[in-house]
Design a protein around this motif. Sequence first.
Motif, PDB file in Angstrom:
ATOM      1  N   LYS A  86       0.822  -1.208   0.000  1.00 33.38           N
ATOM      2  CA  LYS A  86       0.000   0.000   0.000  1.00 33.38           C
ATOM      3  C   LYS A  86       0.857   1.259   0.000  1.00 33.38           C
ATOM      4  CE  LYS A  86      -3.861  -2.310   2.274  1.00 33.38           C
ATOM      5  NZ  LYS A  86      -4.624  -2.499   3.510  1.00 33.38           N
ATOM      6  N   GLU A  87       1.966   1.230   0.722  1.00 33.09           N
ATOM      7  CA  GLU A  87       2.860   2.379   0.749  1.00 33.09           C
ATOM      8  C   GLU A  87       3.494   2.604  -0.622  1.00 33.09           C
ATOM      9  OE1 GLU A  87       5.026   5.642   2.173  1.00 33.09           O
ATOM     10  OE2 GLU A  87       3.233   4.617   2.910  1.00 33.09           O
ATOM     11  N   ALA A  88       3.912   1.540  -1.278  1.00 32.24           N
ATOM     12  CA  ALA A  88       4.493   1.662  -2.618  1.00 32.24           C
ATOM     13  C   ALA A  88       3.463   2.195  -3.612  1.00 32.24           C
ATOM     14  CB  ALA A  88       5.028   0.311  -3.079  1.00 32.24           C
ATOM     15  N   ILE A  89       2.236   1.700  -3.515  1.00 35.24           N
ATOM     16  CA  ILE A  89       1.160   2.161  -4.393  1.00 35.24           C
ATOM     17  C   ILE A  89       0.879   3.636  -4.155  1.00 35.24           C
ATOM     18  CG2 ILE A  89      -1.327   1.959  -4.832  1.00 35.24           C
ATOM     19  CD1 ILE A  89      -0.965  -1.080  -4.245  1.00 35.24           C
ATOM     20  N   ALA A  90       0.855   4.043  -2.894  1.00 34.74           N
ATOM     21  CA  ALA A  90       0.582   5.443  -2.552  1.00 34.74           C
ATOM     22  C   ALA A  90       1.636   6.368  -3.143  1.00 34.74           C
ATOM     23  CB  ALA A  90       0.510   5.608  -1.031  1.00 34.74           C
ATOM     24  N   ARG A  91       2.901   5.985  -3.045  1.00 35.06           N
ATOM     25  CA  ARG A  91       3.974   6.817  -3.604  1.00 35.06           C
ATOM     26  C   ARG A  91       3.822   6.955  -5.117  1.00 35.06           C
ATOM     27  NH1 ARG A  91       7.336   3.817  -0.043  1.00 35.06           N
ATOM     28  NH2 ARG A  91       8.000   2.507  -1.810  1.00 35.06           N
ATOM     29  N   ALA A  92       3.518   5.845  -5.785  1.00 33.28           N
ATOM     30  CA  ALA A  92       3.369   5.888  -7.238  1.00 33.28           C
ATOM     31  C   ALA A  92       2.146   6.709  -7.647  1.00 33.28           C
ATOM     32  CB  ALA A  92       3.261   4.468  -7.794  1.00 33.28           C
ATOM     33  N   ALA A  93       1.037   6.545  -6.919  1.00 31.04           N
ATOM     34  CA  ALA A  93      -0.188   7.269  -7.247  1.00 31.04           C
ATOM     35  C   ALA A  93      -0.030   8.767  -7.038  1.00 31.04           C
ATOM     36  CB  ALA A  93      -1.350   6.735  -6.413  1.00 31.04           C
ATOM     37  N   ALA A  94       0.718   9.172  -6.017  1.00 26.66           N
ATOM     38  CA  ALA A  94       0.908  10.593  -5.725  1.00 26.66           C
ATOM     39  C   ALA A  94       1.571  11.318  -6.882  1.00 26.66           C
ATOM     40  CB  ALA A  94       1.734  10.759  -4.451  1.00 26.66           C
ATOM     41  N   ARG A  95       2.372  10.595  -7.661  1.00 27.74           N
ATOM     42  CA  ARG A  95       3.045  11.227  -8.797  1.00 27.74           C
ATOM     43  C   ARG A  95       2.100  11.566  -9.936  1.00 27.74           C
ATOM     44  NH1 ARG A  95       7.442   7.692  -7.068  1.00 27.74           N
ATOM     45  NH2 ARG A  95       6.695   5.977  -8.372  1.00 27.74           N
ATOM     46  N   LEU A  96       0.880  11.079  -9.866  1.00 26.56           N
ATOM     47  CA  LEU A  96      -0.114  11.404 -10.889  1.00 26.56           C
ATOM     48  C   LEU A  96      -0.809  12.734 -10.626  1.00 26.56           C
ATOM     49  CD1 LEU A  96      -1.839   7.901 -11.209  1.00 26.56           C
ATOM     50  CD2 LEU A  96      -0.030   8.835 -12.658  1.00 26.56           C
ATOM     51  N   VAL A  97      -0.574  13.318  -9.457  1.00 21.40           N
ATOM     52  CA  VAL A  97      -1.294  14.526  -9.036  1.00 21.40           C
ATOM     53  C   VAL A  97      -0.470  15.770  -9.361  1.00 21.40           C
ATOM     54  CG1 VAL A  97      -2.333  15.752  -7.094  1.00 21.40           C
ATOM     55  CG2 VAL A  97      -2.432  13.244  -7.206  1.00 21.40           C
ATOM     56  N   THR A  98      -1.102  16.749  -9.997  1.00 18.84           N
ATOM     57  CA  THR A  98      -0.440  18.016 -10.293  1.00 18.84           C
ATOM     58  C   THR A  98      -0.981  19.108  -9.378  1.00 18.84           C
ATOM     59  OG1 THR A  98      -2.076  18.488 -12.010  1.00 18.84           O
ATOM     60  CG2 THR A  98      -0.042  17.404 -12.696  1.00 18.84           C
ATOM     61  N   PRO A  99      -0.154  20.092  -9.007  1.00 22.87           N
ATOM     62  CA  PRO A  99      -0.612  21.189  -8.144  1.00 22.87           C
ATOM     63  C   PRO A  99      -1.832  21.886  -8.733  1.00 22.87           C
ATOM     64  CG  PRO A  99       1.777  21.246  -8.379  1.00 22.87           C
ATOM     65  CD  PRO A  99       1.284  20.211  -9.346  1.00 22.87           C
ATOM     66  N   GLY A 100      -2.718  22.301  -7.852  1.00 21.69           N
ATOM     67  CA  GLY A 100      -3.906  23.029  -8.272  1.00 21.69           C
ATOM     68  C   GLY A 100      -5.051  22.168  -8.746  1.00 21.69           C
ATOM     69  N   SER A 101      -4.922  20.857  -8.657  1.00 23.66           N
ATOM     70  CA  SER A 101      -5.972  19.951  -9.136  1.00 23.66           C
ATOM     71  C   SER A 101      -7.131  19.860  -8.152  1.00 23.66           C
ATOM     72  CB  SER A 101      -5.405  18.541  -9.355  1.00 23.66           C
ATOM     73  OG  SER A 101      -4.367  18.536 -10.290  1.00 23.66           O
ATOM     74  N   ALA A 102      -8.280  19.491  -8.690  1.00 18.71           N
ATOM     75  CA  ALA A 102      -9.423  19.093  -7.865  1.00 18.71           C
ATOM     76  C   ALA A 102      -9.478  17.573  -7.921  1.00 18.71           C
ATOM     77  CB  ALA A 102     -10.709  19.694  -8.398  1.00 18.71           C
ATOM     78  N   ILE A 103      -9.229  16.932  -6.781  1.00 17.26           N
ATOM     79  CA  ILE A 103      -9.168  15.477  -6.747  1.00 17.26           C
ATOM     80  C   ILE A 103     -10.158  14.937  -5.728  1.00 17.26           C
ATOM     81  CG2 ILE A 103      -6.737  15.528  -7.420  1.00 17.26           C
ATOM     82  CD1 ILE A 103      -6.054  14.712  -4.537  1.00 17.26           C
ATOM     83  N   ALA A 104     -10.484  13.665  -5.890  1.00 16.82           N
ATOM     84  CA  ALA A 104     -11.358  12.987  -4.942  1.00 16.82           C
ATOM     85  C   ALA A 104     -10.682  11.713  -4.472  1.00 16.82           C
ATOM     86  CB  ALA A 104     -12.702  12.667  -5.584  1.00 16.82           C
ATOM     87  N   LEU A 105     -10.832  11.400  -3.197  1.00 14.48           N
ATOM     88  CA  LEU A 105     -10.329  10.163  -2.614  1.00 14.48           C
ATOM     89  C   LEU A 105     -11.485   9.464  -1.913  1.00 14.48           C
ATOM     90  CD1 LEU A 105      -7.695  12.038  -2.770  1.00 14.48           C
ATOM     91  CD2 LEU A 105      -6.792  10.590  -0.943  1.00 14.48           C
ATOM     92  N   THR A 106     -11.724   8.213  -2.285  1.00 13.59           N
ATOM     93  CA  THR A 106     -12.744   7.438  -1.593  1.00 13.59           C
ATOM     94  C   THR A 106     -12.156   6.866  -0.312  1.00 13.59           C
ATOM     95  OG1 THR A 106     -12.208   5.347  -2.702  1.00 13.59           O
ATOM     96  CG2 THR A 106     -13.775   6.828  -3.813  1.00 13.59           C
ATOM     97  N   GLY A 107     -12.977   6.122   0.417  1.00 17.38           N
ATOM     98  CA  GLY A 107     -12.496   5.524   1.653  1.00 17.38           C
ATOM     99  C   GLY A 107     -11.585   4.344   1.399  1.00 17.38           C
TER     100      GLY A 107
END
Length: 287
Positions: A86-107
């Motif tokens: 899960k930690e490895a997945i989180a690090r990889a997923a975070a790289r998909l996010v650009t500053p200023g974005s509107a994002i949603a995270l489910t539970g």
Amino acid sequence: MSDNQNLLAEQRRALILDEVRRRGGVRVNELTRRLNVSDMTVRRDLDALARQGVVEKVHGGAVPVAPASSHEPGFEAKAGLEPGAKEAIARAAARLVTPGSAIALTGGTTTYALAHHLLDVPDLTVVTNSVRVADVFHSAARGAAAGREGAATVVLTGGVRTPSDSLVGPVADRAIGSLHFDLLFLGVHGISVEAGLSTPNLAEAETNRRFVRSARRVVVIADHTKWGTVGLSSFATLEDVDTLVTDAGIPEVLRAEIAEHLSDLVVAGEPGDSEPGTGTGEGPADN
């Protein structure tokens, strides 16, 4: 001598159970070769594991005991499963996010891990139905990061709290349905070719459908153990997903199967996960 034999048997059964869970099933002849023991010894071990209720014996081997499709474990129970993945997945997923974005995270525990990696991404607007995810940003705002420029704006939906600390139901559905996200990070209970994305909670399934409809891009973040699990209610197909971020524990045969349905697969911790769109597919597509 007896105690030593018992210890060896316990170690052997632990190895067998790990193999069953990791691979989804084992055959007796495979175990005899791997463990260098007799066919009878392996069968006794499988009998013992079956009596404990952790495997189900089938012809020639054993498979995991499948949980009820309506069973929903709590957040703490899930948090202890596959933490490294899960930690490895989180690090990889975070790289998909650009500053200023509107994002949603489910539970979920994987989105919770992701939230910690998003604290330093400036000017985010984060919509979530996860009490745990909202707490990550709230705690950061009260701590050393208090008052800093670019801190995330967090919108926590209302709703009825589930065992996994998600807010679901009509209140959450109305709030989510009125919004539009650049990127949705979706945690799942189960994922398969036939059932798509699924959850044991009927209300959560409807809330997740609203999330998917409101997102320009859908990113599923799920460790390899979620593949092949089917919950009570499906809420999206694989064709609704733009990117799947998973971990290196996913077998090659499943990677090929996933690639037939998704345009972008990112395997965290392997070469190619360092930049968005550099998985096995052609890159993320817009909905």
